[in-house]
Design a protein around this motif. Structure first.
Motif, short mmCIF file in Angstrom:
data_model
loop_
_atom_site.label_atom_id
_atom_site.label_comp_id
_atom_site.label_asym_id
_atom_site.label_seq_id
_atom_site.Cartn_x
_atom_site.Cartn_y
_atom_site.Cartn_z
N PRO A 157 0.73 -1.08 -0.03
CA PRO A 157 0.12 0.18 -0.34
C PRO A 157 0.72 1.00 0.03
N ASP A 158 0.31 2.23 -0.01
CA ASP A 158 0.94 3.67 -0.33
C ASP A 158 0.51 3.89 0.96
N LEU A 159 2.01 3.33 2.31
CA LEU A 159 1.74 3.81 2.95
C LEU A 159 1.49 5.48 4.13
N ALA A 160 1.51 6.71 3.22
CA ALA A 160 1.27 7.89 3.58
C ALA A 160 0.06 7.85 3.93
N LEU A 161 -0.99 6.99 2.86
CA LEU A 161 -2.31 7.10 3.16
C LEU A 161 -3.07 6.07 4.57
N HIS A 162 -1.68 5.69 5.41
CA HIS A 162 -2.10 4.70 6.67
C HIS A 162 -1.99 5.42 7.47
N SER A 163 -2.11 4.43 8.49
CA SER A 163 -1.55 5.27 9.93
C SER A 163 -0.36 4.43 10.38
N GLY A 164 0.54 5.08 11.36
CA GLY A 164 1.24 4.55 11.74
C GLY A 164 1.83 3.20 12.31
N THR A 165 0.08 2.48 12.94
CA THR A 165 0.11 1.04 13.30
C THR A 165 0.38 0.54 11.88
N ARG A 166 -0.86 0.97 10.70
CA ARG A 166 -0.43 -0.14 9.66
C ARG A 166 0.74 -0.40 8.71
N LEU A 167 1.60 0.46 8.65
CA LEU A 167 2.72 0.57 8.72
C LEU A 167 4.10 -0.24 9.15
N THR A 168 3.98 0.48 11.24
CA THR A 168 4.44 -1.44 11.81
C THR A 168 3.91 -2.07 11.63
N TRP A 169 2.75 -2.99 11.10
CA TRP A 169 2.03 -3.97 10.80
C TRP A 169 2.62 -4.81 9.64
N GLU A 170 3.17 -3.51 8.10
CA GLU A 170 3.17 -4.38 7.40
C GLU A 170 4.13 -4.97 6.99
N LEU A 171 5.89 -4.09 7.55
CA LEU A 171 6.98 -4.35 8.36
C LEU A 171 6.95 -5.79 9.20
N GLY A 172 6.04 -5.34 9.96
CA GLY A 172 6.64 -6.56 11.23
C GLY A 172 5.90 -8.01 10.52
N GLU A 173 4.87 -7.37 9.46
CA GLU A 173 4.84 -9.60 9.00
C GLU A 173 5.59 -9.61 7.83
#
Length: 724
Positions: A157-173
């Motif tokens: 996803p374009d992380l600029a459109l999502h929350s910091g929680t989504r970024l952490t989740w995307e990288l963690g997964e």
């Protein structure tokens, strides 16, 4: 007086009760459903269906981006104490970092790796977690051949459109996926849809800052080949060349996401041209002179990653089989609907046609056996309804060790032709056998102690015995206390699910169950079937199957109506249906040998048992997958199409429900609760059946559970009308 005792008992039942926590019996079925949903989500993530969006942030404001970053090199370090004063790194002169995004692809990545191997070039591969889980061998090959892995999120996803929680989740997964397939983590990150550092803005800069705070080095690019647009090999090669002679650069290409034949053709040309200009090829870590961004994972994180990848792989492999299975079940369900509608018409035309009769009218006296255990709330209404019968009967009440005033109430009523037999508590089958042994007549009607009959019920119930082939008759059980929501739901189930089924089974000559609330038997048929058995918790289903195997016909009498008191709470309903479904499974297993028998027994074994197995066990057990799939489809796929399909099924259900109510001459206004029944009540029944199946498969034992009664279902003996 007995009525005052009954009233006091009723008042104690009706007291409001404090809400309790959900019982543990919900835990296992809910866990199974949650696991199924989790597997579907994992499968969707691996196939880039879940959480995938193609929205791209657009902004021109750069007020929050440090000028040093905008004017610096392609690698940004905002880790640790550098977070407030980020540092840019430039690729050294005469050095090229080839980077490939969006992979690995089973079609193009191996070919690109072959080119790099032939040219002795190492590169960076910025991988997505979804592709990692699908192509673990390629990740291991990339690492083994000396290339460097970077993170490109899990679902792109374009992380600029999502929350910091989504970024952490995307990288963690994605880290979990890398750990599971290759035993590594990576500290190198490239945001999807990013380009050069001077393109950073107020929306995308926070992504880089947060990635740095979580320990990631963010790699942007110097040169974008736009190979994903397929502009032609020459255009790709030209775009990869440095702007200034000798200038170091990080080049962006793609090894997945579409047809990469032009990328593959351009890659060796790019390498040869740059080598001719004196360039060397390195990974980002090698170019910057730092340790590799890929570090080995051990211990807990390694096994957690392996478990994650195993679950994802399992879900991807499971879903095609599940889809095929659900498709087959869906076809069977639709076929069952069609068969029920068709055969119900056949049944109605057969039994309602002018001049239809089973033979000469059956006028001989009948014995009605009423097993009773702690039925003080209901026994009065039951016996008063029988006293209004227009057919000659004797009534035998077998008190199965009641600890309340059941026996006292029977005696105080002093009704003619009513005998009371007391026995120690031995269970309902034994009580019924006791009543049969004491019966004065050859035709025996069995009913529950919480049920009331209409004046014509016994007469209508025994008329099929004019046919000497008939060994038992199933009556029309109806819910008397239908004025509550849970009562209305059970009313729909009884009319649509039970009675419409019985019409179908009657035509097919494989009736699986004579309801305990209203059934009639020949004494000789019962004797040949071995009487009422306590081998199962569904003695009514057990004896019905035994009658088929003994060669007797079992038919349905639609006009023999009995009004029963349905459970008044979800807890009581759960207990009742748990026993029913578990007992049905026991009876099916007990009579499984009918599949191989000949004659009437074989007909039941090869028609009745498969029908019961498919439509009373297998289909309901798989049905939750349809609902989980609907939730999945609404949330992650296409809400409009999914809901349209669900409403289409609901419409078909409504048609069947209306038709069944029409046949039973019931008012259809209760069907306004059908949508809620399908959402709430049906799910509860799934969970009951799932727990029953789990109990059966694990060899668990289930005891008989007495339901609490209120005695609210009765009969006006002056008019013969049912009241509640």
């Amino acid at each position: 007086m007995s009525r005052s005792r009954s009233q006091r008992r009723r008042q104690s039942i009706m007291r409001p009760r404090r809400l309790a926590a959900p019982p543990l019996r919900f835990f296992l079925p809910v866990t199974v459903l949650a696991t199924l949903l989790a597997l579907m989500v994992l499968r969707g993530m691996a196939n880039n269906e879940v959480f995938h969006d193609q929205g791209i942030a657009t902004s021109v404001d750069k007020a929050t981006v440090p000028t040093s970053v905008l004017e610096g090199g392609p690698v940004v370090d905002a880790r640790g104490d550098k977070g407030e004063k980020p540092v840019n790194y430039t690729i050294p002169d005469k050095t090229v970092v080839l980077s490939f995004d969006d992979g690995p692809s089973p079609q193009w990545t191996p070919k690109i790796l072959e080119v790099l191997k032939e040219e002795n070039v190492r590169a960076d591969f910025f991988v997505t977690g979804s592709m990692v889980t699908r192509n673990p061998a390629l990740i291991r090959r990339i690492v083994a051949e000396g290339h460097q892995i970077g993170l490109h999120t899990f679902t792109h996803p374009d992380l600029a459109l999502h929350s910091g929680t989504r970024l952490t989740w995307e990288l963690g997964e994605t880290q979990l996926a890398l750990a599971g397939v290759a035993g590594i983590h990576s500290s190198l990150f490239r945001p999807p849809y990013s380009s050069t550092v001077d393109a950073l803005d107020d929306w995308s800069w926070p992504v880089t800052k947060q990635a740095g705070s979580e320990g990631y080095l963010t790699a942007f690019i110097d040169k974008d080949t736009d190979d994903w647009k397929r502009p032609g090999v020459d255009a790709i090669v030209k775009a990869a060349m440095p702007d200034l002679p000798g200038q170091g650069e990080m080049v962006l290409m793609h090894d997945a996401g579409g047809n990469r034949s032009q990328t593959l053709a351009a890659l060796p040309i790019i390498i040869e041209k740059l080598k001719d200009q004196g360039y060397s090829f390195k990974t980002t870590a090698e170019a910057l002179g730092t340790a590799s961004a890929n570090t080995e994972v051990v211990g807990y994180n390694l096994w957690l990653g392996k478990a994650f990848v195993w679950c994802t792989t399992f879900s991807v492999g499971l879903m095609p089989w599940l889809v095929v299975l659900l498709a087959v079940v869906g076809v069977l369900v639709m076929a069952r609907f069609a068969l029920m509608l068709l055969l119900s018409v056949v049944h109605v035309r057969r039994v309602r046609r002018r001049g239809f009769s089973w033979g000469d009218p059956v006028t001989e006296p009948v014995t009605v056996v009423v097993p009773a255990y702690n039925e003080q709330e209901c026994i009065t209404n039951t016996l008063l309804s029988l006293s209004a019968s227009d057919h000659p009967i004797e009534v035998i009440v077998v008190d199965d060790g009641s600890t309340d005033d059941t026996s006292a109430i029977v005696e105080e009523l002093g009704l003619p032709n009513v005998r009371l037999i007391r026995q120690q508590n031995s269970g309902k089958p034994t009580a019924l056998n006791t009543g049969v042994a004491a019966a004065s007549h050859d035709l025996i009607v069995m009913m529950d102690g919480d049920t009331v009959f209409e004046p014509s019920t016994v007469r209508e119930l025994v008329q099929p015995f004019a046919d000497q082939r008939v060994g038992a008759v199933a009556g029309n059980a109806k819910v008397g206390n239908r004025d509550t929501l849970i009562g209305a739901w059970q009313h729909i189930e009884y009319v649509m699910g039970f009675n419409l089924d019985r019409r179908m089974y009657d035509v097919l000559n494989c009736m699986p169950t004579i309801p305990g609330a209203i059934g009639a038997f020949r004494r000789t048929a019962l004797q040949q079937a071995g009487g009422m058995s306590d081998d199962t918790l569904a003695e009514d289903t057990d004896v019905t199957m035994a009658l088929h195997r003994a060669g007797w016909k079992v038919v349905y009498a639609e006009d023999a109506r009995a009004w029963t008191e349905a459970p008044v709470s979800m807890k009581q309903l759960w207990s009742q249906r748990y026993r029913w479904s578990y007992g049905t499974m026991q009876a099916m297993w007990k009579h499984r040998h009918a599949l191989l028998e000949r004659g009437p027994a074989g007909h039941f074994g090869r028609v009745g048992l498969p029908f019961v197995s498919l439509f009373m066990v297998v289909t309901p057990l798989l049905a939750p997958a349809f609902d989980i799939g609907m939730v999945y489809g609404v949330v992650f796929v296409d809400a409009y199409k999914t809901l349209a399909a669900w409403f289409a099924v609901m419409a078909l259900q409504a048609v069947c429900a209306w038709w069944s109510f029409h046949l039973d001459k019931e008012k259809a206004w209760h069907l306004i609760t059908l949508p809620a029944q399908q959402v709430v009540y049906r799910v509860l029944m799934y969970m009951v059946l799932m727990q029953s199946a789990i109990t059966a498969l694990t060899g668990g034992r289930l005891r008989w559970q007495k339901l609490k009664r209120t005695g609210e279902v009765g009969l006006d003996v002056t008019t013969g009308a049912m009241s509640s």
